[in-house]
Design a protein around this motif. Structure first.
Motif, short mmCIF file in Angstrom:
data_model
loop_
_atom_site.label_atom_id
_atom_site.label_comp_id
_atom_site.label_asym_id
_atom_site.label_seq_id
_atom_site.Cartn_x
_atom_site.Cartn_y
_atom_site.Cartn_z
N ASP A 160 42.51 42.22 38.49
CA ASP A 160 42.16 43.22 39.24
C ASP A 160 40.73 43.31 39.44
N TYR A 161 40.20 44.14 40.46
CA TYR A 161 39.05 44.30 40.85
C TYR A 161 38.04 44.63 39.55
N ALA A 162 38.38 45.47 38.71
CA ALA A 162 37.61 45.79 37.60
C ALA A 162 37.23 44.65 36.61
N HIS A 163 38.35 43.82 36.36
CA HIS A 163 38.00 42.55 35.63
C HIS A 163 37.42 41.47 36.23
N MET A 164 37.61 41.39 37.55
CA MET A 164 36.76 40.50 38.38
C MET A 164 35.23 40.67 38.17
N ARG A 165 34.81 42.21 38.20
CA ARG A 165 33.43 42.51 38.05
C ARG A 165 33.02 42.12 36.62
N GLN A 166 33.75 42.30 35.63
CA GLN A 166 33.38 41.98 34.24
C GLN A 166 33.13 40.40 34.52
N SER A 167 33.89 39.75 35.20
CA SER A 167 33.75 38.16 34.85
C SER A 167 32.41 37.51 35.60
N ILE A 168 32.19 38.55 36.73
CA ILE A 168 30.96 38.22 37.56
C ILE A 168 29.77 38.55 36.55
N THR A 169 29.66 39.73 35.77
CA THR A 169 28.59 39.79 34.93
C THR A 169 28.49 38.84 33.76
N GLN A 170 29.68 38.33 33.35
CA GLN A 170 29.87 37.33 32.17
C GLN A 170 29.30 36.06 32.73
N LEU A 171 29.51 35.71 33.71
CA LEU A 171 28.85 34.41 34.53
C LEU A 171 27.59 34.51 34.79
N ILE A 215 29.93 44.06 46.31
CA ILE A 215 31.39 44.26 46.30
C ILE A 215 31.74 45.57 45.83
N THR A 216 31.00 46.69 45.78
CA THR A 216 31.33 48.17 45.25
C THR A 216 32.23 48.64 46.28
N LEU A 217 33.40 49.39 46.25
CA LEU A 217 34.29 49.82 46.86
C LEU A 217 33.85 51.35 47.29
N PRO A 218 34.21 51.53 48.59
CA PRO A 218 33.88 52.72 49.07
C PRO A 218 34.50 53.79 48.36
N LYS A 219 34.39 55.19 48.86
CA LYS A 219 35.19 56.11 47.98
C LYS A 219 36.66 56.16 48.44
N THR A 220 37.46 56.60 47.73
CA THR A 220 38.88 56.60 48.05
C THR A 220 39.39 57.45 49.04
N GLY A 253 48.17 46.08 43.62
CA GLY A 253 48.55 47.24 43.07
C GLY A 253 47.50 48.00 42.78
N ASP A 254 46.70 47.73 41.99
CA ASP A 254 45.22 48.30 41.62
C ASP A 254 44.51 48.86 42.91
N LEU A 255 44.48 48.18 43.88
CA LEU A 255 43.80 48.46 45.22
C LEU A 255 44.62 49.69 45.71
N VAL A 256 46.00 49.52 45.96
CA VAL A 256 46.81 50.70 46.46
C VAL A 256 46.43 52.05 45.55
N THR A 257 46.41 51.71 44.09
CA THR A 257 46.24 52.97 43.54
C THR A 257 44.93 53.56 43.70
N ASN A 259 39.39 38.73 44.34
CA ASN A 259 38.21 37.81 44.98
C ASN A 259 37.25 38.68 45.82
N LEU A 260 36.24 37.96 46.27
CA LEU A 260 35.10 38.52 46.87
C LEU A 260 35.47 39.06 48.15
N HIS A 261 36.78 38.96 48.84
CA HIS A 261 37.11 39.78 49.90
C HIS A 261 37.61 41.11 49.52
N VAL A 262 37.28 41.61 48.37
CA VAL A 262 38.09 42.73 48.02
C VAL A 262 37.85 44.00 49.05
#
Length: 288
Positions: free
Chosen positions: A125-136, A153-158, A187-191, A270-273
């Motif tokens: 999901d989005y949060a885990h991808m961000r963590q992976s980017i930090t890790q890399l 890639i920070t998402l706009p407000k809901t 599903g994470d993005l829908v939520t 992915n980066l098209h999030v």
């Protein structure tokens, strides 16, 4: 100035020059070993794109119909999780093979047998991808590039879309499809966009569809995407939605059935999030 003094100055200047050159050589060696010594292999397009944005050169990339970063297009192709080219991976002799957690089981045993280093990245999901980017970024001493990418890639407000029920279907080659829950990437993005994911198994990101449950929950929006072979899967979706209960759903009756396609949508993040999230917001707003 005496000859002895001139000689001393020449010797001193030479020593300074040698020292500067040596210092530069040491700095260059340190920098090179940190940035170019590794030979990682990316096994997904998302990994290849992220490593490219971090300035990390890779030695192998996945076989894909999607667009790879320009610097990677002529590199050896190592297949994908449905058809892995372990022989090619072995030839590359990589420093590490990056594998997505969602398909890690396809790689683990064989890479271990080949004594090939492997590292699992979580793009569920989005949060885990961000963590992976930090890790890399930390791994390759590119923290600045990682932080810049995270900002991009920070998402706009809901947008408020409370009460909109969303069914997410992932089509499989052969006609079957699975229902995604709120913990899946889409599903994470829908939520996050304010919708409510329905009909999924809370204990499994993807589970077999239960037509009776889907009919009872009667979703307002249906999002469909293909795991592979999109043309074939799309044809199967069209035929299925001509039949009960899918043709009677509120989403179908009010034309809120949407087909999500790569590169914005897929099994994992992915980066098209941001584009995917914006599109989901529009779909939910239309169903309010």
């Amino acid at each position: 100035m005496g000859k002895t003094m001139r000689n001393k100055k020449i010797i001193f200047s030479s020593l300074v020059l040698v020292g500067l050159l040596a210092g530069g050589a040491v700095w260059q060696l340190t920098r090179s070993s940190a940035t170019t010594g590794a030979k990682p292999v990316a096994t997904t397009v998302a990994q290849a794109e992220i490593l490219d944005r971090l300035g990390v050169a890779v030695a192998g990339v996945p076989s894909t119909t999607e667009t790879l970063p320009a610097a990677d297009r002529d590199l050896p192709k190592v297949g994908n999780h449905t058809s892995i080219n372990f022989e090619q991976i072995s030839k590359i002799n990589p420093s590490v093979v990056y594998v997505d957690q969602a398909v890690a089981d396809d790689y683990t045993a064989k890479l271990k047998q080949q004594h090939t280093p492997m590292h699992i990245l979580n793009f569920n999901d989005y949060a885990h991808m961000r963590q992976s980017i930090t890790q890399l970024g930390a791994t390759y001493h590119e923290q600045g590039a990682a932080e810049k990418l995270l900002q991009q890639i920070t998402l706009p407000k809901t947008h408020a879309a409370k009460g909109v029920k969303v069914l997410i279907l992932m089509g499989m080659p052969g006609g079957a499809f699975l229902v995604a829950n709120q913990h899946s990437y889409v599903g994470d993005l829908v939520t996050r966009a304010g919708g409510t994911v329905v009909a999924g198994d809370p204990n499994s990101m993807y589970a077999p569809a239960n037509p009776q449950t889907i009919a009872q929950l009667n979703p307002d929006v249906v999002i469909r995407f293909a795991h592979a072979m999109p043309a074939s899967v799309q044809a199967n979706f069209v035929e299925t939605f001509k039949q009960a209960p899918y043709n009677n759903l509120a989403a179908t009756q009010h034309h809120h059935v949407y087909d999500a396609a790569a590169p914005e949508f897929g099994l994992t993040a992915n980066l098209h999030v941001k584009d995917a999230y914006t599109q989901i917001q529009k779909w939910l707003e239309a169903a309010k």
